[in-house]
Motif scaffolding. Sequence first.
Motif, PDB file in Angstrom:
ATOM      1  N   GLY A 148       6.341  63.673   1.523  1.00 42.51           N
ATOM      2  CA  GLY A 148       5.621  63.901   0.257  1.00 42.51           C
ATOM      3  C   GLY A 148       5.428  65.432   0.053  1.00 42.51           C
ATOM      4  O   GLY A 148       4.335  66.102  -0.082  1.00 42.51           O
ATOM      5  N   SER A 149       6.584  65.992  -0.618  1.00 42.92           N
ATOM      6  CA  SER A 149       6.734  67.428  -0.960  1.00 42.92           C
ATOM      7  C   SER A 149       7.690  67.586  -2.045  1.00 42.92           C
ATOM      8  O   SER A 149       8.788  66.512  -2.282  1.00 42.92           O
ATOM      9  N   ALA A 150       7.858  68.830  -2.471  1.00 44.97           N
ATOM     10  CA  ALA A 150       8.951  68.986  -3.438  1.00 44.97           C
ATOM     11  C   ALA A 150      10.470  68.824  -2.935  1.00 44.97           C
ATOM     12  O   ALA A 150      11.387  68.574  -3.598  1.00 44.97           O
ATOM     13  N   VAL A 151      10.624  68.917  -1.691  1.00 41.17           N
ATOM     14  CA  VAL A 151      11.835  68.819  -1.148  1.00 41.17           C
ATOM     15  C   VAL A 151      12.325  67.421  -1.057  1.00 41.17           C
ATOM     16  O   VAL A 151      13.596  67.116  -1.213  1.00 41.17           O
ATOM     17  N   VAL A 152      11.582  66.521  -1.193  1.00 40.97           N
ATOM     18  CA  VAL A 152      11.871  64.797  -1.214  1.00 40.97           C
ATOM     19  C   VAL A 152      12.522  64.662  -2.508  1.00 40.97           C
ATOM     20  O   VAL A 152      13.599  64.013  -2.765  1.00 40.97           O
ATOM     21  N   ASN A 153      11.898  65.394  -3.811  1.00 33.58           N
ATOM     22  CA  ASN A 153      12.485  65.256  -5.061  1.00 33.58           C
ATOM     23  C   ASN A 153      13.801  66.078  -5.193  1.00 33.58           C
ATOM     24  O   ASN A 153      14.745  65.604  -5.723  1.00 33.58           O
ATOM     25  N   TYR A 154      14.017  67.133  -4.474  1.00 31.49           N
ATOM     26  CA  TYR A 154      15.203  67.978  -4.363  1.00 31.49           C
ATOM     27  C   TYR A 154      16.438  67.093  -3.752  1.00 31.49           C
ATOM     28  O   TYR A 154      17.483  66.903  -4.313  1.00 31.49           O
ATOM     29  N   VAL A 155      16.030  66.579  -2.627  1.00 32.59           N
ATOM     30  CA  VAL A 155      17.151  65.712  -1.919  1.00 32.59           C
ATOM     31  C   VAL A 155      17.287  64.503  -2.766  1.00 32.59           C
ATOM     32  O   VAL A 155      18.618  64.081  -2.684  1.00 32.59           O
ATOM     33  N   ASP A 156      16.500  63.800  -3.306  1.00 33.86           N
ATOM     34  CA  ASP A 156      16.614  62.435  -4.167  1.00 33.86           C
ATOM     35  C   ASP A 156      17.491  62.948  -5.166  1.00 33.86           C
ATOM     36  O   ASP A 156      18.659  62.089  -5.450  1.00 33.86           O
ATOM     37  N   ASN A 157      17.595  64.077  -5.801  1.00 37.58           N
ATOM     38  CA  ASN A 157      18.279  64.323  -6.910  1.00 37.58           C
ATOM     39  C   ASN A 157      19.802  64.834  -6.633  1.00 37.58           C
ATOM     40  O   ASN A 157      20.821  64.361  -7.010  1.00 37.58           O
ATOM     41  N   VAL A 158      19.933  65.681  -5.530  1.00 35.60           N
ATOM     42  CA  VAL A 158      21.295  66.471  -5.250  1.00 35.60           C
ATOM     43  C   VAL A 158      21.575  66.558  -3.865  1.00 35.60           C
ATOM     44  O   VAL A 158      22.505  67.316  -3.379  1.00 35.60           O
ATOM     45  N   ILE A 159      21.036  65.709  -2.876  1.00 38.91           N
ATOM     46  CA  ILE A 159      21.398  65.561  -1.589  1.00 38.91           C
ATOM     47  C   ILE A 159      21.390  67.129  -0.852  1.00 38.91           C
ATOM     48  O   ILE A 159      20.227  67.648  -0.975  1.00 38.91           O
ATOM     49  N   GLY A 160      22.325  67.564  -0.280  1.00 32.33           N
ATOM     50  CA  GLY A 160      22.284  68.713   0.305  1.00 32.33           C
ATOM     51  C   GLY A 160      22.850  69.794  -0.629  1.00 32.33           C
ATOM     52  O   GLY A 160      23.161  71.005  -0.019  1.00 32.33           O
ATOM     53  N   THR A 161      23.164  69.626  -1.758  1.00 33.98           N
ATOM     54  CA  THR A 161      23.834  70.687  -2.505  1.00 33.98           C
ATOM     55  C   THR A 161      22.701  71.812  -2.847  1.00 33.98           C
ATOM     56  O   THR A 161      21.509  71.653  -3.358  1.00 33.98           O
ATOM     57  N   GLY A 162      23.060  72.988  -2.574  1.00 37.61           N
ATOM     58  CA  GLY A 162      22.145  73.952  -2.797  1.00 37.61           C
ATOM     59  C   GLY A 162      21.183  74.585  -1.634  1.00 37.61           C
ATOM     60  O   GLY A 162      20.691  75.334  -1.502  1.00 37.61           O
ATOM     61  N   ILE A 163      21.160  73.444  -0.674  1.00 34.91           N
ATOM     62  CA  ILE A 163      20.592  73.703   0.637  1.00 34.91           C
ATOM     63  C   ILE A 163      21.425  74.570   1.605  1.00 34.91           C
ATOM     64  O   ILE A 163      21.120  75.567   2.115  1.00 34.91           O
ATOM     65  N   PHE A 164      22.519  73.787   1.824  1.00 37.44           N
ATOM     66  CA  PHE A 164      23.538  74.156   2.852  1.00 37.44           C
ATOM     67  C   PHE A 164      24.552  74.459   2.049  1.00 37.44           C
ATOM     68  O   PHE A 164      25.809  73.650   1.457  1.00 37.44           O
ATOM     69  N   ASN A 165      24.902  75.997   1.648  1.00 31.83           N
ATOM     70  CA  ASN A 165      26.052  76.089   0.888  1.00 31.83           C
ATOM     71  C   ASN A 165      27.254  76.806   1.650  1.00 31.83           C
ATOM     72  O   ASN A 165      27.144  78.134   2.382  1.00 31.83           O
ATOM     73  N   PRO A 166      28.274  76.043   1.686  1.00 29.77           N
ATOM     74  CA  PRO A 166      29.228  76.619   2.587  1.00 29.77           C
ATOM     75  C   PRO A 166      30.247  77.838   1.980  1.00 29.77           C
ATOM     76  O   PRO A 166      30.291  77.921   0.769  1.00 29.77           O
ATOM     77  N   ASN A 167      31.004  78.386   2.609  1.00 33.96           N
ATOM     78  CA  ASN A 167      31.807  79.444   2.013  1.00 33.96           C
ATOM     79  C   ASN A 167      31.177  80.328   1.241  1.00 33.96           C
ATOM     80  O   ASN A 167      31.575  80.988   0.180  1.00 33.96           O
TER      81      ASN A 167
END
Length: 359
Positions: A148-167
């Motif tokens: 129940g926070s903003a991160v649920v909306n985040y992951v719902d929309n784009v999974i891990g993109t922008g959270i875990f940025n490789p390279n």
Amino acid sequence: MFNHETFKLKLVAGAAGLMFAGMVQAQSSVTLYGVVDGGLLYTSKTLNSITGQNAGKQFSLIDSGASPSQFGIAGTEDLGDGLKAQFKLESGFSVATGAYNDSNGNQFGRQAWIALDGKFGNVKAGLQFSPFFLALYGSDPRQFSLFGSAVVNYVDNVIGTGIFNPNAVSYTTPNIAGFEGSVLYALGGEAGNFQAGRQYSASLKYDNGSLMINAAIYDGNSGGTGQTPVSTTIEFEGRTLGVAYKFGALTAKASFVNYKVTGSFNSNVYGGGLDYLALPVLDFNGGVWVTSDRNHTANHSLMAALGTQYFLSKRTTLYGQVGVVNNHGAMNTGLSINGALYGVQGTTAGVNLGIRHTF
């Protein structure tokens, strides 16, 4: 008379002294740290991933109800004149199963970077969080609880993109009169297409201790060489503007976010809430998030959640959270990253009780 043995002893002692002096001048430290978080989750409805319909109630043990379970190694070396070398290796895991979780699915799938930090700011290279993601964290009233926070909306929309940025390579400015800026560039590329998987992010923040205002952007392409077990290269554009104000023990926060996901929703998310430290050992917080698809306004949702934390010690916390989400049209907002990421049409209520320990 010249004594060769005495000379050798003095030479060894002198060399050892120089080495010791160098070690004292360039002090270094390595820290092992982590979070272990687990709890019970109940939801009144559950998504059937095959039919897309309601599969009924659920009651389950889940990993990471409030904070991601993780362990990591962080190190720093003082190079003198305010310059430091830093590194971090951080892994996410499930306390319920022992498998990788809360990460991109790799061994050190949360963070793996090396950096130089000094009067000029901070330069970092490797797998890292984006300025866009960190800006959203700063404006979330529930501190990115995994229920129940903003991160649920985040992951719902784009999974891990922008959270875990490789390279990725990033630069963060020093704090100047309360202002701080950050930029990130993640090199993607694949044979014949250098734009594949390329990611950009930037943020600007002002914080004077009471008032905080931030803004951030994110642009990412699909594909590239950064493919991971959990998707981190979904093509999307993100924009956010957030504000927070602290009144003693009470902090109010509000934010606007837009997720423009290629081939999916173009969602505006309006959120806000309060965090109140009632006692040194007792915290209450709550928030509301309204999501609307700009492409089809019939797709919309409302999520609300309340939480409390009781600090048994500096390291161990008991927590309880209740939430409700109402979905219309094709919107599929869930209540929890673990166990209920996607929701069904209509109203779903949920409760999460758990314990968190940090070390």
